[in-house]
Design a protein around this motif. Structure first.
Motif, PDB file in Angstrom:
ATOM      1  N   GLY A 157     -41.230  50.700 -16.848  1.00  0.00           N
ATOM      2  CA  GLY A 157     -40.765  51.961 -16.295  1.00  0.00           C
ATOM      3  C   GLY A 157     -39.457  52.455 -16.943  1.00  0.00           C
ATOM      4  N   TYR A 158     -38.609  52.957 -16.324  1.00  0.00           N
ATOM      5  CA  TYR A 158     -37.319  53.539 -16.862  1.00  0.00           C
ATOM      6  C   TYR A 158     -36.066  53.254 -15.694  1.00  0.00           C
ATOM      7  CZ  TYR A 158     -39.778  55.687 -20.895  1.00  0.00           C
ATOM      8  OH  TYR A 158     -40.513  55.828 -21.689  1.00  0.00           O
ATOM      9  N   THR A 159     -35.085  53.194 -16.376  1.00  0.00           N
ATOM     10  CA  THR A 159     -33.714  53.239 -15.753  1.00  0.00           C
ATOM     11  C   THR A 159     -32.860  54.459 -16.145  1.00  0.00           C
ATOM     12  OG1 THR A 159     -33.717  51.024 -14.775  1.00  0.00           O
ATOM     13  CG2 THR A 159     -31.962  52.125 -14.684  1.00  0.00           C
ATOM     14  N   ILE A 160     -32.369  55.412 -15.542  1.00  0.00           N
ATOM     15  CA  ILE A 160     -31.530  56.508 -16.105  1.00  0.00           C
ATOM     16  C   ILE A 160     -30.245  56.446 -15.329  1.00  0.00           C
ATOM     17  CG2 ILE A 160     -31.445  58.930 -16.741  1.00  0.00           C
ATOM     18  CD1 ILE A 160     -34.317  59.137 -16.674  1.00  0.00           C
ATOM     19  N   HIS A 161     -29.122  56.354 -16.232  1.00  0.00           N
ATOM     20  CA  HIS A 161     -27.812  56.462 -15.467  1.00  0.00           C
ATOM     21  C   HIS A 161     -27.284  57.845 -16.144  1.00  0.00           C
ATOM     22  CE1 HIS A 161     -28.159  52.237 -15.485  1.00  0.00           C
ATOM     23  NE2 HIS A 161     -27.279  52.101 -14.398  1.00  0.00           N
ATOM     24  N   LEU A 162     -26.695  58.384 -14.924  1.00  0.00           N
ATOM     25  CA  LEU A 162     -26.066  59.816 -15.218  1.00  0.00           C
ATOM     26  C   LEU A 162     -24.571  60.009 -15.069  1.00  0.00           C
ATOM     27  CD1 LEU A 162     -28.621  61.683 -13.062  1.00  0.00           C
ATOM     28  CD2 LEU A 162     -28.716  61.343 -15.515  1.00  0.00           C
ATOM     29  N   ALA A 163     -23.952  60.340 -15.748  1.00  0.00           N
ATOM     30  CA  ALA A 163     -22.251  60.653 -15.940  1.00  0.00           C
ATOM     31  C   ALA A 163     -22.057  61.452 -14.506  1.00  0.00           C
ATOM     32  CB  ALA A 163     -21.798  61.620 -16.850  1.00  0.00           C
ATOM     33  N   PRO A 164     -20.989  61.206 -13.821  1.00  0.00           N
ATOM     34  CA  PRO A 164     -20.671  61.717 -12.551  1.00  0.00           C
ATOM     35  C   PRO A 164     -20.614  63.173 -12.558  1.00  0.00           C
ATOM     36  CG  PRO A 164     -19.161  60.078 -13.221  1.00  0.00           C
ATOM     37  CD  PRO A 164     -19.993  60.144 -14.336  1.00  0.00           C
ATOM     38  N   CYS A 195     -24.264  64.609 -11.407  1.00  0.00           N
ATOM     39  CA  CYS A 195     -24.497  64.445 -10.076  1.00  0.00           C
ATOM     40  C   CYS A 195     -24.141  65.252  -8.899  1.00  0.00           C
ATOM     41  CB  CYS A 195     -24.127  62.867  -9.517  1.00  0.00           C
ATOM     42  SG  CYS A 195     -24.661  61.683 -11.152  1.00  0.00           S
ATOM     43  N   ALA A 196     -23.423  66.305  -9.374  1.00  0.00           N
ATOM     44  CA  ALA A 196     -23.203  67.048  -8.225  1.00  0.00           C
ATOM     45  C   ALA A 196     -24.008  68.022  -7.363  1.00  0.00           C
ATOM     46  CB  ALA A 196     -21.681  68.156  -8.757  1.00  0.00           C
ATOM     47  N   THR A 197     -25.154  68.350  -8.040  1.00  0.00           N
ATOM     48  CA  THR A 197     -26.249  69.163  -7.655  1.00  0.00           C
ATOM     49  C   THR A 197     -27.355  68.249  -6.960  1.00  0.00           C
ATOM     50  OG1 THR A 197     -27.290  69.483  -9.740  1.00  0.00           O
ATOM     51  CG2 THR A 197     -25.734  71.013  -8.981  1.00  0.00           C
ATOM     52  N   LEU A 198     -27.362  66.882  -7.112  1.00  0.00           N
ATOM     53  CA  LEU A 198     -28.200  66.069  -6.514  1.00  0.00           C
ATOM     54  C   LEU A 198     -28.121  65.527  -5.435  1.00  0.00           C
ATOM     55  CD1 LEU A 198     -28.820  64.081 -10.013  1.00  0.00           C
ATOM     56  CD2 LEU A 198     -30.280  66.005  -9.047  1.00  0.00           C
ATOM     57  N   PRO A 199     -28.969  64.726  -4.623  1.00  0.00           N
ATOM     58  CA  PRO A 199     -28.547  64.509  -3.241  1.00  0.00           C
ATOM     59  C   PRO A 199     -27.381  63.691  -2.916  1.00  0.00           C
ATOM     60  CG  PRO A 199     -31.076  64.387  -3.662  1.00  0.00           C
ATOM     61  CD  PRO A 199     -30.245  64.632  -5.197  1.00  0.00           C
ATOM     62  N   ALA A 258     -30.597  70.437 -28.581  1.00  0.00           N
ATOM     63  CA  ALA A 258     -32.213  70.328 -27.947  1.00  0.00           C
ATOM     64  C   ALA A 258     -32.415  69.373 -27.052  1.00  0.00           C
ATOM     65  CB  ALA A 258     -33.147  70.371 -29.326  1.00  0.00           C
ATOM     66  N   ALA A 259     -31.978  68.260 -27.368  1.00  0.00           N
ATOM     67  CA  ALA A 259     -31.785  66.847 -26.290  1.00  0.00           C
ATOM     68  C   ALA A 259     -31.058  67.421 -25.067  1.00  0.00           C
ATOM     69  CB  ALA A 259     -31.229  65.625 -26.823  1.00  0.00           C
ATOM     70  N   LEU A 260     -29.865  68.135 -25.177  1.00  0.00           N
ATOM     71  CA  LEU A 260     -29.212  68.421 -23.903  1.00  0.00           C
ATOM     72  C   LEU A 260     -30.210  69.412 -23.040  1.00  0.00           C
ATOM     73  CD1 LEU A 260     -25.686  68.525 -25.435  1.00  0.00           C
ATOM     74  CD2 LEU A 260     -26.581  66.922 -23.681  1.00  0.00           C
ATOM     75  N   ARG A 261     -30.740  70.107 -23.666  1.00  0.00           N
ATOM     76  CA  ARG A 261     -31.695  71.187 -22.980  1.00  0.00           C
ATOM     77  C   ARG A 261     -32.546  70.536 -22.254  1.00  0.00           C
ATOM     78  NH1 ARG A 261     -30.782  74.317 -27.793  1.00  0.00           N
ATOM     79  NH2 ARG A 261     -32.785  73.761 -28.554  1.00  0.00           N
ATOM     80  N   LEU A 262     -33.341  69.608 -22.771  1.00  0.00           N
ATOM     81  CA  LEU A 262     -34.228  68.790 -22.139  1.00  0.00           C
ATOM     82  C   LEU A 262     -33.799  67.974 -20.939  1.00  0.00           C
ATOM     83  CD1 LEU A 262     -36.300  66.870 -25.134  1.00  0.00           C
ATOM     84  CD2 LEU A 262     -37.182  68.658 -23.619  1.00  0.00           C
ATOM     85  N   MET A 263     -32.456  67.495 -21.118  1.00  0.00           N
ATOM     86  CA  MET A 263     -32.093  66.978 -20.150  1.00  0.00           C
ATOM     87  C   MET A 263     -31.491  67.761 -18.822  1.00  0.00           C
ATOM     88  SD  MET A 263     -28.106  65.115 -20.195  1.00  0.00           S
ATOM     89  CE  MET A 263     -27.424  66.757 -20.036  1.00  0.00           C
ATOM     90  N   THR A 264     -31.286  68.887 -19.170  1.00  0.00           N
ATOM     91  CA  THR A 264     -30.723  69.733 -18.114  1.00  0.00           C
ATOM     92  C   THR A 264     -32.004  70.355 -17.485  1.00  0.00           C
ATOM     93  OG1 THR A 264     -29.004  70.690 -19.483  1.00  0.00           O
ATOM     94  CG2 THR A 264     -29.804  72.316 -17.831  1.00  0.00           C
ATOM     95  N   PHE A 284     -34.758  68.606 -17.042  1.00  0.00           N
ATOM     96  CA  PHE A 284     -35.217  67.368 -16.324  1.00  0.00           C
ATOM     97  C   PHE A 284     -34.372  67.475 -14.931  1.00  0.00           C
ATOM     98  CE2 PHE A 284     -34.806  62.835 -15.217  1.00  0.00           C
ATOM     99  CZ  PHE A 284     -35.828  62.454 -15.169  1.00  0.00           C
ATOM    100  N   LEU A 285     -33.148  67.373 -15.110  1.00  0.00           N
ATOM    101  CA  LEU A 285     -32.279  67.174 -13.865  1.00  0.00           C
ATOM    102  C   LEU A 285     -32.507  68.597 -12.722  1.00  0.00           C
ATOM    103  CD1 LEU A 285     -28.914  66.078 -15.580  1.00  0.00           C
ATOM    104  CD2 LEU A 285     -30.603  64.707 -14.088  1.00  0.00           C
ATOM    105  N   ASP A 286     -32.844  69.531 -13.445  1.00  0.00           N
ATOM    106  CA  ASP A 286     -33.224  70.645 -12.454  1.00  0.00           C
ATOM    107  C   ASP A 286     -34.565  70.337 -11.877  1.00  0.00           C
ATOM    108  OD1 ASP A 286     -31.445  72.339 -13.396  1.00  0.00           O
ATOM    109  OD2 ASP A 286     -32.525  73.686 -14.652  1.00  0.00           O
ATOM    110  N   GLU A 287     -35.527  69.515 -12.547  1.00  0.00           N
ATOM    111  CA  GLU A 287     -36.549  69.059 -11.632  1.00  0.00           C
ATOM    112  C   GLU A 287     -36.521  68.072 -10.728  1.00  0.00           C
ATOM    113  OE1 GLU A 287     -40.287  70.155 -12.261  1.00  0.00           O
ATOM    114  OE2 GLU A 287     -38.860  71.655 -12.610  1.00  0.00           O
TER     115      GLU A 287
END
Length: 275
Positions: free
Chosen positions: A88-95, A98-102, A133-139, A141-144
């Motif tokens: 599996g994976y563990t993903i850490h996100l900068a604060p 996280c503003a738009t996440l639950p 390009a990687a930052l766009r993928l990240m964005t 992904f976080l939208d999803e």
């Protein structure tokens, strides 16, 4: 793949995400801790029990477990352990991400698009986005993740130690049909006490909880390629039709349709990678 250590430095706008693959055996228990980053757990095998925000939730394979920044949390692994390969994976996100996440810990369904993005993101050097390009993928992904629906197979684990022992046993082996009287004898509690406290702590009766636990295990086995009949029998159903009816009522599709969709997904992945 070498990765940065989340505890050696803090994520920020320059390094906003850290994706860490988990191979082979996962740590049995991660003691309660907290950090400024948000965290996603993504399991491919076994069951991860996440304790966060006063709740204990079972994370089935293919689901996302979300823990907001600064929330005390811990995790333990139950069930199947891999001998080889990706667990599996563990993903850490900068604060700031996280503003738009639950704002509460959640178990979420991962979309096919998010799965595909995760596969591409797993190729990042050292597990961090290093270019536009990687930052766009990240964005995306976080939208999803932000749009992800709550898991219909969500289970809350009880807090009382003896009830937790019972629930963990059922989650690991949901085909076990030990009845309430037998559990009462084993746990040294009355039947009425088990029923009352179990519902108060999980929001479900023991029968309802076991049904969801069976479906979680069924999803795992169907994803691994087992037949609908084999899964139904291994889960302890009296008939295949009973399993199909509960699966359709809870997940909105039949086990066969679910299995065929998983097979098609694996075939597409194989076609991309090649023999």
């Amino acid at each position: 793949m070498q990765t940065f250590d989340i505890f050696e430095y803090r994520l920020n706008d320059q390094t906003p995400m850290l994706l860490t693959p988990q191979y082979d055996k996962l740590s049995n228990t991660k003691q309660a801790h907290s950090h400024p980053e948000g965290q996603l757990y993504i399991a491919f095998h076994g069951l991860i029990v996440i304790e966060a925000g006063g709740d204990r939730a079972v994370l089935a394979p293919g689901r996302l477990g979300w823990v907001p920044p600064n929330m005390p949390h811990g995790a333990s692994v139950h069930g199947h352990q891999l001998k080889h390969g990706l667990a599996g994976y563990t993903i850490h996100l900068a604060p700031s991400l996280c503003a738009t996440l639950p704002t509460q810990a959640k178990v979420l369904r991962i979309s096919p698009l998010a799965r595909a993005l995760l596969e591409r993101m797993s190729e990042w050097p050292q597990g961090v986005p290093t270019d536009a390009a990687a930052l766009r993928l990240m964005t995306v992904f976080l939208d999803e993740v932000g749009k992800a629906e709550p898991d219909p197979l969500h289970l809350t684990m009880p807090r009382q130690p003896r009830l937790l022992t019972m629930a963990a046993t059922i989650a690991e082996n949901p085909a076990d049909d030990t009845d309430l009287d037998s559990w009462a004898l084993q746990l040294g509690l009355s039947r009425r006490s088990i029923s009352r406290h179990f519902r108060a702590e999980t929001g479900m009766s023991l029968v309802e909880w076991r049904q969801i636990a069976r479906l979680q295990k069924g999803v795992e086995w169907l994803s691994a390629g087992q037949s609908v009949t084999t899964v139904a029998m291994e889960l302890g159903y009296d008939s295949v039709s009973s399993f199909i009816a509960l699966f359709r009522r809870t997940l909105g599709t039949t086990p066969a349709q679910f299995a065929n969709a998983k097979l098609s997904e694996r075939q597409r992945q194989y076609a991309r990678v090649g023999p």
